[in-house]
Design a protein around this motif. Structure first.
Motif, short mmCIF file in Angstrom:
data_model
loop_
_atom_site.label_atom_id
_atom_site.label_comp_id
_atom_site.label_asym_id
_atom_site.label_seq_id
_atom_site.Cartn_x
_atom_site.Cartn_y
_atom_site.Cartn_z
N LEU A 1 14.32 0.21 9.73
CA LEU A 1 15.10 0.45 8.53
C LEU A 1 15.52 1.91 8.54
O LEU A 1 14.69 2.80 8.36
CB LEU A 1 14.29 0.11 7.27
N VAL A 2 16.79 2.15 8.78
CA VAL A 2 17.30 3.51 8.88
C VAL A 2 17.38 4.16 7.50
O VAL A 2 17.07 5.34 7.32
CB VAL A 2 18.69 3.52 9.55
N LYS A 3 17.79 3.35 6.53
CA LYS A 3 17.91 3.87 5.17
C LYS A 3 17.65 2.75 4.19
O LYS A 3 18.17 1.64 4.36
CB LYS A 3 19.31 4.46 4.95
N ALA B 1 4.63 -1.60 8.32
CA ALA B 1 4.36 -0.50 7.38
C ALA B 1 4.88 -0.81 5.99
O ALA B 1 5.84 -1.56 5.80
CB ALA B 1 5.02 0.78 7.89
N VAL B 2 4.20 -0.21 5.01
CA VAL B 2 4.69 -0.20 3.64
C VAL B 2 4.78 1.24 3.18
O VAL B 2 4.11 2.13 3.70
CB VAL B 2 3.77 -1.00 2.68
N GLU B 3 5.60 1.43 2.17
CA GLU B 3 5.82 2.77 1.64
C GLU B 3 5.68 2.72 0.14
O GLU B 3 5.99 1.70 -0.50
CB GLU B 3 7.23 3.23 2.05
N MET C 1 10.44 -0.50 1.18
CA MET C 1 10.45 -0.72 2.62
C MET C 1 10.24 0.63 3.31
O MET C 1 10.80 1.65 2.90
CB MET C 1 11.78 -1.32 3.04
N ALA C 2 9.46 0.63 4.36
CA ALA C 2 9.21 1.86 5.10
C ALA C 2 10.42 2.20 5.97
O ALA C 2 10.90 1.37 6.73
CB ALA C 2 7.97 1.70 5.97
N THR C 3 10.91 3.41 5.83
CA THR C 3 12.06 3.84 6.62
C THR C 3 11.61 4.63 7.84
O THR C 3 10.54 5.26 7.85
CB THR C 3 13.00 4.72 5.77
N ASP C 4 12.45 4.59 8.87
CA ASP C 4 12.24 5.36 10.10
C ASP C 4 10.94 5.03 10.80
O ASP C 4 10.35 5.87 11.50
CB ASP C 4 12.31 6.87 9.81
N LEU D 1 2.96 6.60 3.11
CA LEU D 1 3.27 5.68 4.18
C LEU D 1 1.98 5.13 4.76
O LEU D 1 1.08 5.90 5.12
CB LEU D 1 4.08 6.39 5.27
N VAL D 2 1.89 3.80 4.82
CA VAL D 2 0.71 3.14 5.41
C VAL D 2 1.22 2.29 6.58
O VAL D 2 2.04 1.40 6.40
CB VAL D 2 -0.03 2.27 4.39
N ILE D 3 0.73 2.61 7.80
CA ILE D 3 1.17 1.94 9.01
C ILE D 3 0.00 1.19 9.62
O ILE D 3 -1.13 1.71 9.66
CB ILE D 3 1.75 2.95 10.02
N ALA D 4 0.25 0.00 10.12
CA ALA D 4 -0.83 -0.82 10.67
C ALA D 4 -0.33 -1.65 11.84
O ALA D 4 0.88 -1.79 12.05
CB ALA D 4 -1.39 -1.74 9.58
#
Length: 768
Positions: free
Chosen positions: A515-517, A760-762, A701-704, A739-742
């Protein structure tokens, strides 16, 4: 007979639609079964015609010689001028297209029996209507009778039974996305005049407009036949949530529709009342943008569907207006743009006429282009997007690609699949492609470089906005919209046509996307640009790789690449998951952490959405996104020691997504497996209070962050359950951004089938 005050009479012009009687069998004075055959030559310049088409009211009314037959049998000698004819019940079934000017209509009319109740006579009749010898209409189970003025002055009205009320209340709710949206929901006589001129864009807005010369027949009849004056539309009203229309017709006692019907017994013809209902369905089809699907079409009655009509009161010159209440029961693009409705007609507060299952379609005229031609590139089919760019194929064709005739969607080469199972794109609530705008490539050439541009209009009231944890587009829709657009490119080019005897299923294998933006897409058009990177045929399968990017208003917001496969039944039967058929246990099974470290969180499907206990904006999604039954959480667990979640979900055979994905090949969408993981990650944020300090926090949504996935199996109706592991590997706090990444894995019973990397979630401030 001519000395009686009231007689059985045919309608007078302009509502007189019989030219000649060609046969009659019956005996005057004997009220027994009898028959009559009549013909009506439709004038080339008929006053009621719309672009040479005969409206339903005239088609039905031209079978009016049951009146002549019962008169010939001598009913007036029995009634002695004290009773008049009224129709009570009938069932209509259209068998073919509505007639055209210049045709001859033949009616074979039968009176089947008489019933005498004191001075009241009832008779039961039927007819078949042929247009130039072709059967187009049948009337069944019609009942008419002869009633005194006193009987007619005390009508019972239409009575709905308790059983009918209960059945109506139990109807399932539906949803239909209009092809063009409008804020115009109240139509006046001036608006109806514009629709009679074929100018829907001037009524509903520019998104409803078509090029000059397109669809000249898709208009209302002129004012003389118009049976509605004022219309209010609620597109989410009615018992099914598919639409409700309320309309009125103001009546004039000296209007033609009274004075001609009947010459000595003025009463509004039931067929004209029905014509008002038909006109309301025409209005609703235009309101929903259904006319945009074809370049030269007509309104046609739905065939082979019984229309039940019940009349329990008369409409006379003493009445000032009638009111219509139209409840839409079905709204679909298959096999053509169609609306089916139930209608009640009121005098004051009393319903006096009921029609059930009245259906109308937008159907192409004979010889008109309506689908892609050989090679897949059609002539212009009438649809333009919001920017005025011509669409190659439109919503009608994509509906067929999801759940209809594949040759209707993609051209005559795909007729080979009419009698066999073939891949479909998702349908219904899970279809996220509307139109194909352009194709760079040649059917049959599967070499790299082919490109397709498609579009999806994201409605502002879409279910996934209302049910998501924040009213922005959820990950599953990003994934599905991009994947559906990409796979349609390869399918349209003919990925399966070299082996039409093979009954392929389509599955996503690998992918990665970013997701770029994160932008608000409510009410916007998502534009997909898909490119074919590779095609490879292996035993029992065809593999294709694509790249894609999604944009809105010219701005790219999502990019990715994905690998798909078309698999034979034998190839699917031999799936071994990600571990060559071995069962790899979950982390919690292997590590067996101390029970004191494990917190179980139940998420029952019938519970309200899990809400942030601090009163913030964080909450879990619900309804269709309620994809997890319970989660076992270990705050310091998992492969990375930053957190672990083990979730489970019972899989029922009637889960909503199976019917949507895919038609005749039901399988749980992989994107919903990803959504289940995201739901667990959001729960982790809530349970660990990770958003503390963020003002008015909301999920996003998590970006980048590039998420990658690998699928090597499928969840089917009979799989009973799925379960998954989530291993948190990074918790990053940047000001008001969390930011939580898994990484994650998902199992069906006995096999690990999904592997997710950097899911990821943001969390952001609502002010951001």
């Amino acid at each position: 007979m001519d000395g009686y005050a009231k007689r059985v009479r045919l309608p007078a012009p302009p509502y007189h639609f019989v030219t000649r009687v060609t046969a009659l069998e019956g005996t005057t004075g004997e009220f027994k079964p009898a028959t009559i055959t009549t013909e009506y030559d439709v004038p080339e310049d008929a006053w009621y015609a719309v672009d040479g088409g005969v409206p339903p009211a005239v088609t039905v009314e031209a079978g009016q010689c049951d009146l002549l037959l019962v008169s010939y049998l001598g009913i007036d000698f029995r009634n002695k001028g004290e009773r008049v004819y009224r129709l009570l019940d009938s069932t209509l079934v259209f068998r073919g297209d509505l007639p055209r000017t210049g045709q001859t209509l033949r009616y074979d009319i039968s009176i089947d029996r008489f019933v005498h109740q004191g001075d009241t006579t009832l008779f039961f009749f039927s007819y078949k209507c042929y247009a130039d010898g072709e059967l187009i209409l049948e009337l069944h189970d019609a009942c008419a009778g002869f009633f005194s003025r006193q009987e007619l002055d005390t009508p019972l009205g239409v009575v709905m039974t308790e059983k009918e009320k209960a059945a109506r209340a139990a109807l399932p709710k539906g949803y239909f996305k209009p092809l063009a949206y409008t804020a115009k929901n109240h139509l006046t006589r001036a608006d109806l005049d514009l629709l009679a001129q074929g100018r829907p864009g001037d009524v509903f807005g520019p998104d409803h407009a078509q090029d000059p010369g397109i669809n000249p027949a898709l208009r209302l009849p002129d004012d003389r036949l118009r049976m509605v004056d004022d219309v209010v539309i609620d597109r989410k009203g009615g018992p099914r949530g598919l639409g409700k229309l309320v309309a009125t017709k103001r009546l004039s006692p000296d209007a033609w529709y009274f004075t001609c019907h009947f010459p000595d017994d003025h009463v509004l013809a039931g067929s004209l009342v029905a014509e008002g209902a038909v006109q309301l369905l025409q209005i609703y089809l235009l309101h929903q943008g259904m006319h945009l699907t074809l370049p030269d079409a007509r309104f046609q009655c739905v065939t082979d569907t019984p229309i039940e009509v019940q009349v329990r009161g008369q409409i006379t010159q003493a009445h000032e207006e009638i009111r219509y209440e139209v409840e839409v029961m079905e709204l679909t693009l298959l096999p053509r743009a169609t609306v089916i409705a139930d209608i009640l007609i009121y005098l004051g507060d009393k319903p006096v006429i009921r029609m059930k299952n009245l259906g109308l379609q937008v159907r192409e005229k004979n010889g008109t282009p309506y689908r892609p031609e050989a090679g897949g590139v059609p002539r212009f089919l009438g649809r333009r997007n919001r920017s005025g760019e011509p669409a190659m194929i439109n919503e009608l064709h994509l509906a067929h690609a999801a759940k209809g005739l594949l040759d209707m969607a993609m051209g005559p080469e795909f007729e080979v699949y009419r009698d066999s199972r073939a891949p479909y794109i998702p349908n219904g609530d899970f279809q996220f492609v509307d139109r194909v705008m352009s194709l760079k490539g040649t059917r049959g050439d599967l070499s790299p470089g082919a490109e397709m541009v498609t579009e999806y209009d994201s409605p502002p009231d879409a279910w996934y906005y209302e049910q998501n944890s924040h009213p922005h587009m959820p990950n599953a829709v990003y994934m599905e919209s991009s994947l559906q657009a990409a796979i349609f490119l390869g399918y349209y080019l003919g990925a399966t046509l070299k082996n039409p005897e093979e009954q392929y299923s389509i599955r996503n294998l690998d992918g990665r996307a970013t997701l770029v933006k994160d932008i608000d897409l409510r009410g916007k058009t998502v534009r997909h640009h898909s490119k074919l990177l590779m095609t490879s045929a292996v035993q029992g399968a065809v593999l294709q790789n694509f790249s894609y990017e999604l944009s809105a208003d010219g701005e790219v917001f999502y990019t990715g690449e994905s690998l798909f496969g078309y698999f034979s039944a034998a190839a699917l039967a031999n799936q071994v998951g990600l571990d060559n058929g071995r069962y790899v246990p979950t982390w919690i099974e292997t590590e067996q952490p101390d029970p004191a470290r494990v917190r179980r969180v139940e998420l029952p499907a019938d519970a309200p959405a899990f809400t942030d206990p601090t009163g913030g904006h964080l909450h879990l999604p619900g309804d269709k996104f309620a994809l997890v039954d319970h989660v076992d959480l270990v705050a310091d667990g998992g492969r990375h020691g930053h957190g672990y979640l083990h979730g489970r979900r019972a899989v029922r055979p009637d889960e909503w997504y199976f019917d949507c994905h895919f038609h005749r090949d039901p399988v749980m969408p992989g994107s919903l497996g990803v959504e289940a993981v995201l739901q667990a990650l959001r729960l982790f944020v809530l349970e660990q209070d990770l958003a503390d300090g963020i003002e008015q926090p909301r999920f996003a949504m998590a970006t980048d962050v590039e998420m990658a996935w690998k699928y090597r199996g499928q969840i089917l109706r009979d799989d009973k359950e799925l379960f998954f592991d989530v291993h948190v590997k990074e918790i990053r706090r940047e000001g008001d951004r969390l930011l939580v990444i898994a990484d994650a894995d998902l199992w069906k019973p006995g096999l690990r089938i999904y592997e997710l990397t950097d899911v990821a979630v943001e969390v952001r401030s609502a002010q951001a």
